[in-house]
Scaffold this active site. Sequence first.
Site, PDB file in Angstrom:
ATOM      1  N   GLY A 154     -17.926  -3.621 -11.349  1.00  0.00           N
ATOM      2  CA  GLY A 154     -17.596  -4.020 -10.049  1.00  0.00           C
ATOM      3  C   GLY A 154     -17.710  -3.195  -8.983  1.00  0.00           C
ATOM      4  O   GLY A 154     -18.264  -1.927  -9.123  1.00  0.00           O
ATOM      5  N   SER A 202       0.866  -1.214  -0.026  1.00  0.00           N
ATOM      6  CA  SER A 202       0.064  -0.087   0.039  1.00  0.00           C
ATOM      7  C   SER A 202       0.986   1.245  -0.141  1.00  0.00           C
ATOM      8  O   SER A 202       1.825   1.377   0.622  1.00  0.00           O
ATOM      9  CB  SER A 202      -0.757   0.000   1.275  1.00  0.00           C
ATOM     10  OG  SER A 202      -1.598   1.508   1.343  1.00  0.00           O
ATOM     11  N   ASN A 247     -19.679  -4.254 -19.378  1.00  0.00           N
ATOM     12  CA  ASN A 247     -18.902  -5.166 -18.710  1.00  0.00           C
ATOM     13  C   ASN A 247     -19.163  -6.668 -19.050  1.00  0.00           C
ATOM     14  O   ASN A 247     -19.791  -6.925 -19.999  1.00  0.00           O
ATOM     15  CB  ASN A 247     -19.848  -5.260 -17.236  1.00  0.00           C
ATOM     16  CG  ASN A 247     -19.122  -5.782 -16.196  1.00  0.00           C
ATOM     17  OD1 ASN A 247     -17.822  -5.779 -16.084  1.00  0.00           O
ATOM     18  ND2 ASN A 247     -19.710  -6.926 -15.540  1.00  0.00           N
ATOM     19  N   ASP A 303     -13.924   7.073  -2.488  1.00  0.00           N
ATOM     20  CA  ASP A 303     -13.245   6.886  -3.812  1.00  0.00           C
ATOM     21  C   ASP A 303     -13.767   7.519  -5.159  1.00  0.00           C
ATOM     22  O   ASP A 303     -13.058   7.926  -5.971  1.00  0.00           O
ATOM     23  CB  ASP A 303     -13.363   5.351  -4.100  1.00  0.00           C
ATOM     24  CG  ASP A 303     -12.554   4.487  -3.268  1.00  0.00           C
ATOM     25  OD1 ASP A 303     -11.137   4.836  -2.979  1.00  0.00           O
ATOM     26  OD2 ASP A 303     -13.011   3.457  -2.651  1.00  0.00           O
ATOM     27  N   LYS A 342     -13.954  -3.470   2.242  1.00  0.00           N
ATOM     28  CA  LYS A 342     -14.831  -2.297   1.819  1.00  0.00           C
ATOM     29  C   LYS A 342     -16.302  -2.445   2.213  1.00  0.00           C
ATOM     30  O   LYS A 342     -16.866  -1.384   2.703  1.00  0.00           O
ATOM     31  CB  LYS A 342     -14.643  -1.771   0.602  1.00  0.00           C
ATOM     32  CG  LYS A 342     -13.048  -1.222   0.545  1.00  0.00           C
ATOM     33  CD  LYS A 342     -12.869  -0.324  -0.842  1.00  0.00           C
ATOM     34  CE  LYS A 342     -11.500   0.086  -0.982  1.00  0.00           C
ATOM     35  NZ  LYS A 342     -11.438   0.918  -2.326  1.00  0.00           N
TER      36      LYS A 342
END
Length: 279
Positions: A129, A15, A151, A102, A66
């Site tokens: 997604g 990360s 998709n 996000d 998440k």
Amino acid sequence: MNQVLGVIGSPISHSLSPVMHEAAYEELQLNCSYHAFHVESTQLKSAVEGVRSLGLKGINVTIPHKVDVIQYLDHIDPLAEEIGAVNTIVNDQGVLKGYNTDGDGYVYALLQRIGKTLHDKRILIVGAGGAAKGVALCLSKYGVKKMTITNRTSSKAEDLAVICSQYSDTDYLSLGMAQAELAKFDIMINTTSIGMAPNFDQMPLSLENLRKGAFVSDLIYNPYKTKLLIEAENKGSGIMNGVDMFVHQGALAFKKWFNKEAPVQIMKNSVIKHLGGSI
Ligand code: ATR
């Protein structure tokens, strides 16, 4: 007293959040530290309790937690609720509040890069997604001229299009149709993992029909330039990799924790330096 923040996820060792947030703390001389914590799903509940009991100021949440983390929080921001995922937790004197930065991070990044409004843009989102949901929902709430979702699994594109069409004109196409009709779009955004290391030679769809002057963006930043971005750049398109979204989601999280503007450029420089690239 030093205030502790961090990110939980699995895997977490690569990360870039610690590098980015500590660069901000150093710049603003905040007496804080930011750590990466490896948390397996079986430990998620106790890790979240630990945020409260140890008095961490806040944490980011990343893959794969998440969605699951929501059940352990005291309050969920409406946007995070709608997206169905939390990437930022604020510990407000023992009350854990969940947010999602996000999607808005992506919209900020795109606006900065395009330098003008998105209200007149026709946007193609590739993927349906978790990442796509935040990006598509926030773009549609911002208000774009037209959004199309494509998709591999069409039913997921349709589901996301139904949600987004509450806010902006949104439909869905099969991947084949999207590829054939690519010239209709001003901006194309890859939200899938296609092209991510080590699959450097993969692309989510062919750019053969890309409109001249169209802008192409990829949420991936490893590699720094995916094959999609290299091909788009070769066609003269403006491009944006995933660094900008990553930095802006971090900057929005910073603002939730500290109630002040984050030093975005310092954060971005620290990430780029770490990745060894420029874009
Ligand atoms: P994230 O949270 O990163 O968005 P996700 O929710 O698992 O991860 O979604 C991954 C997205 O990438 C999906 O849109 C997925 O397509 P499907 O819904 O058909 O599974 C897409 N994706 C991943 N690998 C893919 C591949 N090899 N080809 C086509 N699409 C792919």
